[in-house]
Design a protein around this motif. Structure first.
Motif, PDB file in Angstrom:
ATOM      1  N   ALA A  95       0.842  -1.198   0.000  1.00  0.00           N
ATOM      2  CA  ALA A  95       0.000   0.000   0.000  1.00  0.00           C
ATOM      3  C   ALA A  95       0.874   1.243   0.000  1.00  0.00           C
ATOM      4  O   ALA A  95       1.960   1.262   0.594  1.00  0.00           O
ATOM      5  CB  ALA A  95      -0.928   0.013   1.216  1.00  0.00           C
ATOM      6  N   THR A  96       0.395   2.258  -0.680  1.00  0.00           N
ATOM      7  CA  THR A  96       1.088   3.543  -0.661  1.00  0.00           C
ATOM      8  C   THR A  96       0.155   4.605  -0.096  1.00  0.00           C
ATOM      9  O   THR A  96      -1.026   4.347   0.139  1.00  0.00           O
ATOM     10  CB  THR A  96       1.566   3.934  -2.069  1.00  0.00           C
ATOM     11  OG1 THR A  96       2.388   5.095  -1.974  1.00  0.00           O
ATOM     12  CG2 THR A  96       0.393   4.204  -2.993  1.00  0.00           C
ATOM     13  N   PHE A  97       0.678   5.786   0.113  1.00  0.00           N
ATOM     14  CA  PHE A  97      -0.058   6.835   0.814  1.00  0.00           C
ATOM     15  C   PHE A  97      -0.021   8.129   0.011  1.00  0.00           C
ATOM     16  O   PHE A  97       0.812   8.297  -0.885  1.00  0.00           O
ATOM     17  CB  PHE A  97       0.551   7.057   2.202  1.00  0.00           C
ATOM     18  CG  PHE A  97       0.527   5.838   3.076  1.00  0.00           C
ATOM     19  CD1 PHE A  97      -0.542   5.594   3.922  1.00  0.00           C
ATOM     20  CD2 PHE A  97       1.572   4.915   3.049  1.00  0.00           C
ATOM     21  CE1 PHE A  97      -0.573   4.462   4.732  1.00  0.00           C
ATOM     22  CE2 PHE A  97       1.546   3.791   3.845  1.00  0.00           C
ATOM     23  CZ  PHE A  97       0.473   3.560   4.689  1.00  0.00           C
ATOM     24  N   THR A 110       5.968   7.136   0.333  1.00  0.00           N
ATOM     25  CA  THR A 110       5.942   6.185   1.439  1.00  0.00           C
ATOM     26  C   THR A 110       5.209   4.932   1.001  1.00  0.00           C
ATOM     27  O   THR A 110       4.082   5.003   0.491  1.00  0.00           O
ATOM     28  CB  THR A 110       5.235   6.786   2.669  1.00  0.00           C
ATOM     29  OG1 THR A 110       5.848   8.034   3.011  1.00  0.00           O
ATOM     30  CG2 THR A 110       5.337   5.849   3.864  1.00  0.00           C
ATOM     31  N   LEU A 111       5.843   3.783   1.198  1.00  0.00           N
ATOM     32  CA  LEU A 111       5.288   2.504   0.768  1.00  0.00           C
ATOM     33  C   LEU A 111       5.238   1.549   1.945  1.00  0.00           C
ATOM     34  O   LEU A 111       6.192   1.439   2.713  1.00  0.00           O
ATOM     35  CB  LEU A 111       6.151   1.908  -0.357  1.00  0.00           C
ATOM     36  CG  LEU A 111       5.691   0.581  -0.956  1.00  0.00           C
ATOM     37  CD1 LEU A 111       4.388   0.764  -1.733  1.00  0.00           C
ATOM     38  CD2 LEU A 111       6.770   0.009  -1.866  1.00  0.00           C
ATOM     39  N   CYS A 135       7.407  -3.539   6.369  1.00  0.00           N
ATOM     40  CA  CYS A 135       6.793  -2.374   7.012  1.00  0.00           C
ATOM     41  C   CYS A 135       6.978  -1.110   6.169  1.00  0.00           C
ATOM     42  O   CYS A 135       6.825  -1.155   4.969  1.00  0.00           O
ATOM     43  CB  CYS A 135       7.319  -2.216   8.434  1.00  0.00           C
ATOM     44  SG  CYS A 135       6.944  -3.669   9.466  1.00  0.00           S
ATOM     45  N   PHE A 136       7.330   0.019   6.777  1.00  0.00           N
ATOM     46  CA  PHE A 136       7.355   1.288   6.051  1.00  0.00           C
ATOM     47  C   PHE A 136       8.668   1.481   5.295  1.00  0.00           C
ATOM     48  O   PHE A 136       9.750   1.174   5.804  1.00  0.00           O
ATOM     49  CB  PHE A 136       7.165   2.460   7.013  1.00  0.00           C
ATOM     50  CG  PHE A 136       5.751   2.602   7.494  1.00  0.00           C
ATOM     51  CD1 PHE A 136       4.779   3.159   6.673  1.00  0.00           C
ATOM     52  CD2 PHE A 136       5.385   2.179   8.753  1.00  0.00           C
ATOM     53  CE1 PHE A 136       3.469   3.281   7.102  1.00  0.00           C
ATOM     54  CE2 PHE A 136       4.083   2.296   9.197  1.00  0.00           C
ATOM     55  CZ  PHE A 136       3.118   2.844   8.373  1.00  0.00           C
ATOM     56  N   ASN A 137       8.543   2.002   4.093  1.00  0.00           N
ATOM     57  CA  ASN A 137       9.701   2.332   3.269  1.00  0.00           C
ATOM     58  C   ASN A 137       9.546   3.759   2.773  1.00  0.00           C
ATOM     59  O   ASN A 137       8.515   4.120   2.217  1.00  0.00           O
ATOM     60  CB  ASN A 137       9.793   1.387   2.071  1.00  0.00           C
ATOM     61  CG  ASN A 137      10.118  -0.042   2.463  1.00  0.00           C
ATOM     62  OD1 ASN A 137      11.265  -0.445   2.502  1.00  0.00           O
ATOM     63  ND2 ASN A 137       9.086  -0.823   2.763  1.00  0.00           N
ATOM     64  N   ARG A 138      10.568   4.554   2.976  1.00  0.00           N
ATOM     65  CA  ARG A 138      10.591   5.925   2.482  1.00  0.00           C
ATOM     66  C   ARG A 138      11.563   6.002   1.318  1.00  0.00           C
ATOM     67  O   ARG A 138      12.697   5.539   1.407  1.00  0.00           O
ATOM     68  CB  ARG A 138      11.035   6.900   3.587  1.00  0.00           C
ATOM     69  CG  ARG A 138       9.866   7.439   4.426  1.00  0.00           C
ATOM     70  CD  ARG A 138       9.241   8.620   3.716  1.00  0.00           C
ATOM     71  NE  ARG A 138       7.944   8.979   4.236  1.00  0.00           N
ATOM     72  CZ  ARG A 138       7.754   9.870   5.232  1.00  0.00           C
ATOM     73  NH1 ARG A 138       8.782  10.446   5.811  1.00  0.00           N
ATOM     74  NH2 ARG A 138       6.540  10.167   5.617  1.00  0.00           N
TER      75      ARG A 138
END
Length: 215
Positions: free
Chosen positions: A39-41, A77-78, A117-120
């Motif tokens: 998912a992305t934001f 952000t992914l 988890c989160f990737n920037r």
């Protein structure tokens, strides 16, 4: 307004977390978005900022206070779900990133290694470039180098891995401090296309010479 979280400690320092839209999205969906494998934001606006060298010392030494600048380009952000992709995450996962222009045409394709988890990450606001004549043969499936900067406008960034796919939109804004910035970007892109045509002919000729030498 900027969706940044700023924390000031007691007279000692300031700590800034860039773009907390992902945290707000999680709160808004009551964490349902985290159940998705990928998912992305929503992404913040990206400015084509023009930099120059700072005044004073170019290379600082000890006891010089300097804050870390926000990364240049579009901040993305992914989310990678560690439960859904547990087997895949035993090795490095590479997602494909595609950038589409306002007409839906794909102008940039590249890959990025991600973790659970989160990737920037950032998109450098450039489209696909072209390869110059070279003695080295590109590896199969390798991405094209980045080319000229895109013109200001709205773009779609699509992330994909196997059957999973999600996208977000990025608004690219020219440097408001530079007069005629948008027009200059248009001219620069046109010049880049003309150069690409010349280089493609040279690269194809060099490729044929390389193949003839092998023969």
């Amino acid at each position: 307004r900027e969706h940044d979280l700023i924390i000031g400690t007691f007279g000692r320092s300031i700590w800034i977390m860039d773009d907390i839209r992902p945290l707000r999205s999680i709160a808004k969906t009551q964490a349902d978005i985290l159940a998705q494998p990928l998912a992305t934001f929503p992404a913040p606006d990206a400015y084509q900022v023009t930099y120059r060298s700072v005044d004073g010392n170019r290379f600082v030494a000890d006891a010089h206070y300097s804050g870390e600048n926000r990364p240049r380009g579009a901040l993305l952000t992914l989310w990678i779900n560690p439960d859904s992709l547990r087997k895949d995450l035993k090795k490095k996962v590479e997602v494909t990133v595609e950038v589409k222009d306002m007409e839906g045409a794909i102008i940039r394709t590249y890959k990025r290694k991600v973790d659970s988890c989160f990737n920037r990450m950032t998109w450098n606001l450039r489209q696909d470039g072209f390869r110059f004549p070279s003695r080295r043969t590109p590896k199969p499936g390798s991405s094209l180098p980045s080319g000229s900067e895109v013109v200001p406008g709205e773009y779609e960034v699509v992330f994909s891995y196997k059957k999973y796919r999600d996208s977000t939109r990025v608004k690219v804004i020219g440097d408001p401090r530079v007069p005629g910035h948008d027009e200059a970007m248009q001219n620069k892109q046109q010049a880049s296309k003309e150069l690409e045509g010349i280089v493609e002919v040279a690269a194809e000729g060099f490729k044929r010479l390389r193949e003839a030498r092998k023969t």
